[in-house]
Each structure stands twice: as structure tokens, then as C-alpha cells.
Write a protein that holds these residues in place. Structure first.
Motif, PDB file in Angstrom:
ATOM      1  N   ALA A 125       0.842  -1.208   0.000  1.00 25.99           N
ATOM      2  CA  ALA A 125       0.000   0.000   0.000  1.00 25.99           C
ATOM      3  C   ALA A 125       0.873   1.252   0.000  1.00 25.99           C
ATOM      4  N   SER A 126       1.962   1.204   0.755  1.00 27.56           N
ATOM      5  CA  SER A 126       2.883   2.339   0.800  1.00 27.56           C
ATOM      6  C   SER A 126       3.430   2.633  -0.594  1.00 27.56           C
ATOM      7  N   GLU A 127       3.837   1.584  -1.301  1.00 31.89           N
ATOM      8  CA  GLU A 127       4.414   1.784  -2.629  1.00 31.89           C
ATOM      9  C   GLU A 127       3.342   2.158  -3.656  1.00 31.89           C
ATOM     10  N   ALA A 128       2.141   1.628  -3.492  1.00 30.02           N
ATOM     11  CA  ALA A 128       1.051   2.006  -4.393  1.00 30.02           C
ATOM     12  C   ALA A 128       0.683   3.478  -4.200  1.00 30.02           C
ATOM     13  N   ALA A 129       0.655   3.922  -2.943  1.00 32.61           N
ATOM     14  CA  ALA A 129       0.365   5.334  -2.665  1.00 32.61           C
ATOM     15  C   ALA A 129       1.430   6.221  -3.293  1.00 32.61           C
ATOM     16  N   HIS A 182      -4.348   8.115  -3.804  1.00 33.28           N
ATOM     17  CA  HIS A 182      -3.194   8.185  -2.893  1.00 33.28           C
ATOM     18  C   HIS A 182      -3.663   8.093  -1.439  1.00 33.28           C
ATOM     19  N   ALA A 183      -4.666   8.902  -1.102  1.00 33.56           N
ATOM     20  CA  ALA A 183      -5.167   8.910   0.284  1.00 33.56           C
ATOM     21  C   ALA A 183      -5.758   7.556   0.648  1.00 33.56           C
ATOM     22  N   ASP A 184      -6.455   6.949  -0.312  1.00 34.36           N
ATOM     23  CA  ASP A 184      -7.029   5.622  -0.069  1.00 34.36           C
ATOM     24  C   ASP A 184      -5.930   4.622   0.277  1.00 34.36           C
ATOM     25  N   GLN A 185      -4.836   4.663  -0.448  1.00 30.98           N
ATOM     26  CA  GLN A 185      -3.759   3.707  -0.198  1.00 30.98           C
ATOM     27  C   GLN A 185      -3.012   4.039   1.095  1.00 30.98           C
ATOM     28  N   ARG A 186      -2.916   5.302   1.438  1.00 28.47           N
ATOM     29  CA  ARG A 186      -2.316   5.655   2.737  1.00 28.47           C
ATOM     30  C   ARG A 186      -3.208   5.155   3.868  1.00 28.47           C
ATOM     31  N   HIS A 187      -4.512   5.126   3.665  1.00 30.70           N
ATOM     32  CA  HIS A 187      -5.390   4.561   4.699  1.00 30.70           C
ATOM     33  C   HIS A 187      -5.242   3.049   4.757  1.00 30.70           C
ATOM     34  N   GLU A 188      -4.932   2.438   3.614  1.00 36.47           N
ATOM     35  CA  GLU A 188      -4.592   1.017   3.609  1.00 36.47           C
ATOM     36  C   GLU A 188      -3.335   0.779   4.441  1.00 36.47           C
ATOM     37  N   VAL A 189      -2.386   1.707   4.337  1.00 40.88           N
ATOM     38  CA  VAL A 189      -1.169   1.635   5.159  1.00 40.88           C
ATOM     39  C   VAL A 189      -1.561   1.646   6.638  1.00 40.88           C
ATOM     40  N   GLU A 190      -2.449   2.568   6.985  1.00 43.39           N
ATOM     41  CA  GLU A 190      -2.909   2.672   8.378  1.00 43.39           C
ATOM     42  C   GLU A 190      -3.640   1.396   8.812  1.00 43.39           C
ATOM     43  N   SER A 210     -16.428  -2.649  12.187  1.00 43.21           N
ATOM     44  CA  SER A 210     -15.193  -3.317  11.791  1.00 43.21           C
ATOM     45  C   SER A 210     -14.231  -2.259  11.252  1.00 43.21           C
ATOM     46  N   PRO A 211     -13.164  -1.960  12.010  1.00 41.19           N
ATOM     47  CA  PRO A 211     -12.307  -0.841  11.613  1.00 41.19           C
ATOM     48  C   PRO A 211     -11.710  -1.014  10.220  1.00 41.19           C
ATOM     49  N   TYR A 212     -11.541   0.098   9.534  1.00 41.34           N
ATOM     50  CA  TYR A 212     -10.928   0.123   8.205  1.00 41.34           C
ATOM     51  C   TYR A 212     -11.706  -0.712   7.200  1.00 41.34           C
ATOM     52  N   ASN A 213     -13.025  -0.598   7.240  1.00 40.33           N
ATOM     53  CA  ASN A 213     -13.853  -1.331   6.289  1.00 40.33           C
ATOM     54  C   ASN A 213     -13.876  -0.654   4.918  1.00 40.33           C
ATOM     55  N   ALA A 214     -13.384   0.570   4.836  1.00 40.25           N
ATOM     56  CA  ALA A 214     -13.260   1.290   3.555  1.00 40.25           C
ATOM     57  C   ALA A 214     -14.610   1.505   2.867  1.00 40.25           C
ATOM     58  N   ALA A 215     -15.700   1.435   3.628  1.00 44.50           N
ATOM     59  CA  ALA A 215     -17.025   1.562   3.013  1.00 44.50           C
ATOM     60  C   ALA A 215     -17.351   3.004   2.637  1.00 44.50           C
ATOM     61  N   ALA A 216     -16.866   3.956   3.414  1.00 39.14           N
ATOM     62  CA  ALA A 216     -17.291   5.344   3.199  1.00 39.14           C
ATOM     63  C   ALA A 216     -16.727   5.931   1.914  1.00 39.14           C
ATOM     64  N   LEU A 217     -15.624   5.356   1.421  1.00 35.15           N
ATOM     65  CA  LEU A 217     -15.008   5.912   0.223  1.00 35.15           C
ATOM     66  C   LEU A 217     -15.471   5.197  -1.049  1.00 35.15           C
TER      67      LEU A 217
END
Lengths: 359, 359
Positions: free
Chosen positions: A305-309, A333-341, B238-245
């Protein structure tokens, strides 16, 4: 924590019975070397065509897998091996696995980003991503398939997808050529010859025969645990801490400095896992290994995710792109940074379980 | 669930002692009407200048607060009040609180977005946001303060901040004028006159005197609980479900359809909270009120983040913006959509606690 793993009666040491010594290490290295040669043979048999096949992709993965394990063992158990041989061998193995990894990395990154773009567009028509490794590359441009689905995307998302497709496919094609060149080079043949020798004759140091492997494996585990203590795990364990996107708009986001300690832990966790394998054999302790695996998978996801962002941010710097394209890349970018999180949260959860289980 | 709240011996009904009847409702309405008049007087005393003061902002907030409570009581306890009076009064009160809310909403939205931009830029120099309500507007353009900090932002973030500042400050200035016009209008004076009557004489229906308020309050609670059951709370928990985006890049993101049921629950939760106040008095059951408050705060945050995300998406459609500006707005949009997701998680946590506590 470290001491208890020296206790041979502790099942969590991953070993039951007499202490594993240099002979166990030699056995592990012979197995990995044999696996390397098997994968290489398979790759030559299956990877004749320009774009390779599923079989050659699998062979390339197996090649990387065994090269990583041999390299890791040379690192962790260096004092039990011939030092000159180790010193000559390690950078060569790193070169092999690094070179072979690039094409797969670009393929996976493009798939990750296109999948995310479709998710962000609410498209349900996106097919399951297919994976392709070295020697099994899809035709250099995947533009055909995404173009069909682009009807489901907004203009910005479609243009962003096309831009990423162009840039990452070019990078992947280059990586494919580089990998093919590498596999045909005299440098690689020299390495393959050395691995062939290793498969029958491991250059153990004189002291190795009677030496217990476990203190060295424990030292690898300690290096991992020390590195984990430097991670912000309290923050990571609190959902929606928004930490990964801090500096998301700062100029020096590639590579993201806050990711570095996590990448380091990923490497140390791998060294620890391989050291456990060498000590206990691959089926030594399935329960703990599963925990390590899930922690490791979280860190792989973190890295991806870091590299994709970073790739999305990089694409946004392409001159003369449309604002709608840049907007979509910003969202991506923000979506992938949230994937990092999210990956950090997953690691924290897995690591916490492991610590509770081991205490 | 609903029935147990009818039990007058149940402390969770928010009431101890004899059943609250129409008289309690009349007392509540008189208190709120008196508060409305007090706030109006304070607003006239403090809000003489063009930009108002801290005191007039507080007065405007108090005006909205009491208008909302009177309006909610007219809704929930309609059957206990004069129907013609109710029907005439409710849209007027909605107009007052809606009109007065706009300026504050634009102010808060701009602050939220600029704070987020600074967080995303890793800037530590951003001062704590200041709030300003109706009649207490800062000078129409706040460009001065952000401009000083813009040195810490990248070009894209700075331009995005300037664009949002321009657009939302314009909207706020218009809302300020509209609110001032409204407060000076004959329509508003007629409402104030009616509220002045209400402060001494509540138009109860004949049946109201002996009627228990609690079934009507329970009905309001049931409407809330029914609406909550339609929310995707398993996903939200469920944290980080990514639904809102999801659909974050789809063309119809403003307003975001998936947010609507949450906004609806926010309104129903407020109606429930005010109904509890009317039944039990404002200090009736502090523990449960605290839970309701935290659930309500999560939904406020949900609404704010949803609207901020929409404002960022809207700003990105401004013609002829630079790609770097659009990219920053994309990151900002996604960041606020993740705030939406975080707010849903927070609501799920608060609601779960409440349900556990009440069962």
C-alpha cells in the motif's frame, strides 16, 4: 523473553529433542539450495516464450523464496559458516531475489491501484485481479482489459487508471527484460553453480558441528522484538488514528519516512521466521508460525500500500495531466495511505496476540 | 425494548415519581421559550456591529438550541398540543434554526478543511481553530491568517486552501447577510411574538392535562431504534472497512447517498434526546444522556465530515484549477470520507455501549 527460548524443553522454542546444531543448518541450506535448482530447472522448461506462463511465474516465485531463505540463513547463522563464502554469496543472492521481484511488484502494484480505482468508483464489474510473476508477464500492455471496464469509471478515474497502466506497465516491461537478462547472465550462472555446490556440500565453519543454533535464532528474534518496540503500536492499535496520511501532501512523500521502521520490521520478521524454520524445520510449530505469518502478511500489505500510494503521487506529477485525473490520483493516494494505516492496525492486532500467547 | 421504558419504576425511563403529563410538557416549553427570548435579547445587545462578537455568537447558538427543542417537542408531543398552532409554528421554527445554522456551518466547514490540509501537510504551525457563529463572523475573508501559514504547505495544498477559503468565505458571508436579514424581518418578529406568548401560555390540547408523556417519548425512541437497525452497523464496527469511500469517485457524490440514513438517525436521535429532556427534565438521567450525547456527537462529526468532503469535491470542479490543486483536493476529499467512516465506527461503539447498558 530471550532466555526462555534457550530452554530446549520449551515447546515454543520450536524444537523438541536434542539441540539443533550446525548439521541442522546444513540440512536446511541443502534443502533450500535443492529447491532453488528445482525452481530454476522448472523456470527454464516453462519460461521459453516471451511472456512466459503460469508455471514459470510459479517457478520464479519459488526461486525468490529459496534465494531469500538461503540469504537469510547466511545472515543469521553467519558465525557457523565459512566467512569468505558468506560474504561473497549474500550480495549475489540479494541481487537475484531483488531483480526477480521487480516485475511481480509492478504487476501487483498496478492491479492494486486499478482494483482500488474501481472500488472508489463503485464499479462492480471489475474482474478479480490476476497475478503474474517473472517470466509469466501478461502482454506488455494490459490496456485492453481495463479499457473495457473504463465505461464504469468517471473520466478522472478512467484517465488516472490509463496513466497508471501506462507508467507501471512500462516499468514492468523493463523489469521483465532486466530479469530475463539477469537469468541469462554469467553472473547468474556463477551463482547457480555455487548453489549447486551448496546443495551437496555446505561450507560450515569448523566450530559449527557441535554448536547450538538456537542462541543465533534467538538473537534474530531479539532484533525483531527490539525493532517492534520502536514502532508506534499504541497509535496503530487505535482505529482511525489518521497517522498514515500525515505529511500526505508534504513534498517529500516518496518514500514516506514514517514507513521506514515498519519496512525494517518486515525484513526482521522474515529473518526471524526463516531462522525458526532452520532451527525447527518447516513444520516445527504451526500455531506460532500462523501468528507470525499473519503479522508478516500485514507488513507485506503495509509495504504494498505504501508503494502504491507513492506510485499514485508520482503519477500525479506527470506534466500536463487534467485536473480530474489529478483529483482521482489524490483520492487514490489517500485511499492507499489509509490502507497503510489499516495494515498497521492489523499488524498491531496480530502482534498483540503473539505477545499474549508467548508470555 | 420499547415497553420497558413505559415502566415508571424503571430509572432508565428517565423519570422517578408520578407520571409526567401535559403539565410537564408545558413547563418544558415555557423554559425553552424563555431561553429563546433571553438569547434573542442577548443577541440584540451584543450583535450591533457588522461582525458581531463572541457574545452574539453564543446568543445565536442559544437561539438555535431553544428553537430546535421547541420544534422537536411540537413534533414528538403533537397530539397533546393545539394542532393548528403546531402546524403553523413548526415550519417557522425550522426556518429560524436552519437560517441561523448556515453561517456557523460554513465557518466550521472551512476550519475543518483548513485544519485537515495542515494536518495532511505535516504542518505543526496551525493554530487551534476558532469558532464564530451568527453575528460573530470574523471579517468576511480569513485569508490573512491562512496566508501566513501557507509557507508550511505545498503549492497544491496552499492553492486548495485558498480556493476553499474563497468559496466557503463567500458562502459564509452570504449566510451572514441572510441571517441578519432574517432576524430583522417581519416573519421573524411574528415568530418571536408567538414564542413570547408560549413563554407564559402553552396551547395544550384539552386531553393533555392528565395524559402520560412517556408513550409519546417512547414512540420517538422506537423511531430512532428502528432507524438504527437499518444502518450497516456490523460493517461500521469493523475498523478500516473502507465503506465510506466507495463511490468516492463516482459522479453523484454530492450528496453522498450512503450517508442519508445516518443523517436521518442523527435527527431522530436528537428528537429522542429532547423528548427525554421534556419527560425527565434536563438533569433526569445523566449517565444515559452522556451515552446519547457521545452517539450524537459521532453523528454530528459524520455530518460535518460528509459535508466537508462534498465541499472538497465541489471545489475540485472549479474550472481551470491546476492539477496540483485538484490532487490536494482529492486527498482532502478522501481524508474527510475516512472521517465519515471513523465517525460511523465511533457511533457504533457508543450505540453498542448504550444497548448493553440498557438491556
Amino acid at each position: 523473553m530471550a532466555q526462555q527460548h534457550l530452554d530446549p524443553t520449551d515447546p515454543r522454542s520450536g524444537h523438541v529433542g536434542p539441540a539443533p546444531t550446525g548439521e541442522a543448518l546444513a540440512g536446511y541450506l541443502r534443502t533450500q539450495a535443492t529447491e532453488f535448482l528445482r525452481a530454476l530447472r522448472l523456470h527454464r522448461e516453462t519460461g521459453a516464450g516471451a511472456h512466459g506462463s503460469e508455471g514459470s511465474a510459479e517457478a520464479a516465485r519459488a526461486l525468490r523464496r529459496s534465494a531469500r531463505r538461503v540469504s537469510a540463513s547466511l545472515h543469521t547463522f553467519q558465525s557457523l559458516l565459512d566467512p569468505d563464502w558468506c560474504e561473497a554469496m549474500r550480495p549475489e543472492l540479494a541481487w537475484v531475489s531483488g531483480t526477480l521481484a521487480m516485475e511481480h511488484a509492478y504487476t501487483a502494484r498496478l492491479e492494486r491501484l486499478l482494483t482500488a480505482l474501481h472500488r472508489l468508483s463503485g464499479s462492480t464489474a471489475f474482474p478479480a485481479p490476476t497475478s503474474a510473476g517473472v517470466g509469466a508477464a501478461a502482454p506488455p500492455s494490459k490496456a485492453g482489459a481495463p479499457a473495457q471496464e473504463r465505461g464504469n469509471l468517471t473520466v478522472g478515474a478512467a484517465k488516472a487508471g490509463a496513466l497508471l497502466d501506462r507508467q507501471l506497465t512500462l516499468a514492468r516491461t523493463r523489469a521483465h527484460s532486466t530479469a530475463l537478462q539477469a537469468l541469462g547472465s554469467s553472473r547468474f550462472h556463477a551463482i547457480a553453480d555455487k548453489v549447486a555446490v551448496l546443495a551437496s556440500e555446505v561450507p560450515l565453519a569448523r566450530s559449527a558441528t557441535g554448536t547450538d543454533l538456537r542462541p543465533l535464532a534467538t538473537a534474530a528474534e531479539d532484533r525483531l522484538r527490539d525493532a517492534v518496540t520502536t514502532l508506534p503500536l499504541v497509535t496503530a492499535g487505535s482505529p482511525y488514528n489518521a497517522a498514515a496520511l500525515i505529511h500526505g501532501l508534504s513534498p517529500d512523500t516518496v518514500p514516506h519516512p514514517q514507513d521506514a521502521p515498519w519496512h525494517q520490521v518486515r525484513l526482521l520478521l522474515r529473518l526471524h521466521r526463516y531462522a525458526r524454520e532452520a532451527v525447527s524445520g518447516p513444520k516445527g510449530n504451526a500455531v506460532v508460525d500462523l501468528r507470525l505469518l499473519s503479522a508478516g502478511q500485514a507488513l507485506n500489505r503495509h509495504r504494498d500500500a505504501s508503494e502504491a500510494a507513492a506510485a499514485a503521487a508520482q503519477a500525479a506529477r506527470t506534466p500536463r495531466i487534467a485536473p480530474a485525473t489529478a483529483y482521482a490520483l489524490g483520492v487514490l493516494h489517500a485511499d492507499q495511505r489509509h490502507e497503510v494505516e489499516a495494515a498497521r492496525f492489523a499488524f498491531q492486532q496480530a502482534w498483540q496476540k503473539e505477545t499474549v500467547g508467548a508470555s
